[in-house]
Write a protein that holds these residues in place. Structure first.
Motif, PDB file in Angstrom:
ATOM      1  N   ASN A  48      -7.427  -2.123   7.091  1.00 46.29           N
ATOM      2  CA  ASN A  48      -6.415  -2.101   6.024  1.00 46.29           C
ATOM      3  C   ASN A  48      -5.049  -1.665   6.531  1.00 46.29           C
ATOM      4  OD1 ASN A  48      -8.307  -2.818   4.039  1.00 46.29           O
ATOM      5  ND2 ASN A  48      -8.958  -0.688   3.850  1.00 46.29           N
ATOM      6  N   ARG A  77      -1.849  -1.045   3.811  1.00 49.39           N
ATOM      7  CA  ARG A  77      -1.637  -1.997   2.729  1.00 49.39           C
ATOM      8  C   ARG A  77      -2.284  -1.469   1.453  1.00 49.39           C
ATOM      9  NH1 ARG A  77      -1.460  -8.229   3.425  1.00 49.39           N
ATOM     10  NH2 ARG A  77      -0.671  -8.723   1.368  1.00 49.39           N
ATOM     11  N   CYS A  78      -1.580  -1.588   0.345  1.00 52.02           N
ATOM     12  CA  CYS A  78      -2.124  -1.185  -0.950  1.00 52.02           C
ATOM     13  C   CYS A  78      -3.353  -2.033  -1.263  1.00 52.02           C
ATOM     14  CB  CYS A  78      -1.061  -1.362  -2.038  1.00 52.02           C
ATOM     15  SG  CYS A  78      -1.640  -0.873  -3.676  1.00 52.02           S
ATOM     16  N   GLN A  79      -4.407  -1.409  -1.752  1.00 47.53           N
ATOM     17  CA  GLN A  79      -5.648  -2.115  -2.062  1.00 47.53           C
ATOM     18  C   GLN A  79      -5.802  -2.430  -3.548  1.00 47.53           C
ATOM     19  OE1 GLN A  79      -7.817  -3.237   0.499  1.00 47.53           O
ATOM     20  NE2 GLN A  79      -5.893  -2.691   1.493  1.00 47.53           N
ATOM     21  N   LYS A  80      -4.831  -1.996  -4.364  1.00 49.89           N
ATOM     22  CA  LYS A  80      -4.896  -2.291  -5.792  1.00 49.89           C
ATOM     23  C   LYS A  80      -4.530  -3.752  -6.031  1.00 49.89           C
ATOM     24  CE  LYS A  80      -3.673   2.413  -6.964  1.00 49.89           C
ATOM     25  NZ  LYS A  80      -2.640   3.310  -7.493  1.00 49.89           N
ATOM     26  N   GLN A  81      -5.217  -4.388  -6.943  1.00 50.08           N
ATOM     27  CA  GLN A  81      -5.016  -5.814  -7.197  1.00 50.08           C
ATOM     28  C   GLN A  81      -3.556  -6.142  -7.505  1.00 50.08           C
ATOM     29  OE1 GLN A  81      -7.010  -7.429 -10.659  1.00 50.08           O
ATOM     30  NE2 GLN A  81      -7.224  -9.420  -9.687  1.00 50.08           N
ATOM     31  N   LEU A 106      -0.947  -5.698  -3.964  1.00 54.20           N
ATOM     32  CA  LEU A 106      -1.225  -6.293  -2.657  1.00 54.20           C
ATOM     33  C   LEU A 106       0.039  -6.730  -1.921  1.00 54.20           C
ATOM     34  CD1 LEU A 106      -4.399  -8.383  -3.551  1.00 54.20           C
ATOM     35  CD2 LEU A 106      -4.275  -6.136  -2.430  1.00 54.20           C
ATOM     36  N   HIS A 107       1.146  -6.742  -2.610  1.00 50.61           N
ATOM     37  CA  HIS A 107       2.425  -7.141  -2.014  1.00 50.61           C
ATOM     38  C   HIS A 107       3.147  -5.973  -1.336  1.00 50.61           C
ATOM     39  CE1 HIS A 107       3.504  -5.265  -5.771  1.00 50.61           C
ATOM     40  NE2 HIS A 107       4.739  -5.132  -5.306  1.00 50.61           N
TER      41      HIS A 107
END
Length: 186
Positions: free
Chosen positions: A56, A76-80, A83-84
């Motif tokens: 990640n 990287r952000c893992q929240k749906q 993701l950007h």
């Protein structure tokens, strides 16, 4: 002297160099989540944990003659709905090699890699009033605010933390039109 930046997919062979680098940066006054009296084993454990999370993360190392003298990574952000975006962590440059453009080179490289992965927003935090604030402003990061009393040193003195962000050009706009990213913010 050969200088290069390399993506690291495993930290195992660099664990001791990273531990020494982090220790030197902390002892030179950088606020990196540890106090100056930190035990080196804690720093080694930190890198071992990061090594297990590289799926990640994007991790870049800066090498001079095959010696690791700098690094930066993002998570990287893992929240749906996030993701950007990614969070920059642990921009480190060996004190002996600071002010030679290594930090800038690492940040520009990680921004390029982020863009390739469709990351359009990078965020980071740093100790308020630290020299790093000037650096992040110089490379076009925008301060979004600060929280006082956020971290403490060995003597129990508290310091604030400042938060910064940078909106990156979407992949579809790279090399099409030169523009200032700030003009994309409405």
């Amino acid at each position: 002297m050969t200088n290069h930046i390399k993506q690291l997919n495993s930290l195992s062979q660099y664990k001791m160099q990273l531990t020494d680098l982090l220790d030197l940066c902390i002892k030179s006054g950088a606020s990196l989540g540890f106090k100056t009296d930190v035990d080196k084993q804690q720093l080694t454990t930190y890198w071992e944990e990061i090594n297990t999370q590289l799926q990640n993360r994007m991790f870049l190392g800066y090498f001079i003659n095959n010696t690791l003298v700098g690094c930066v990574h993002y998570t990287r952000c893992q929240k749906q709905n996030g993701l950007h975006r990614a969070e920059i962590e642990k921009l480190l440059v060996h004190p002996q090699y600071q002010r030679l453009g290594i930090a800038s080179a690492l940040m520009h490289s990680i921004e390029r890699e982020a863009t390739k992965q469709s990351i359009e927003l990078l965020v980071l935090d740093t100790q308020t009033g630290d020299k790093s604030e000037y650096f992040y402003q110089k490379i076009k990061y925008t301060k979004s605010g600060e929280i006082p009393h956020f971290v403490s040193d060995n003597n129990g003195v508290f310091f604030g933390t400042s938060y910064y962000f940078k909106i990156l050009l979407p992949t579809s706009q790279i090399n099409k039109t030169p523009c200032d990213v700030a003009s994309l913010i409405t």
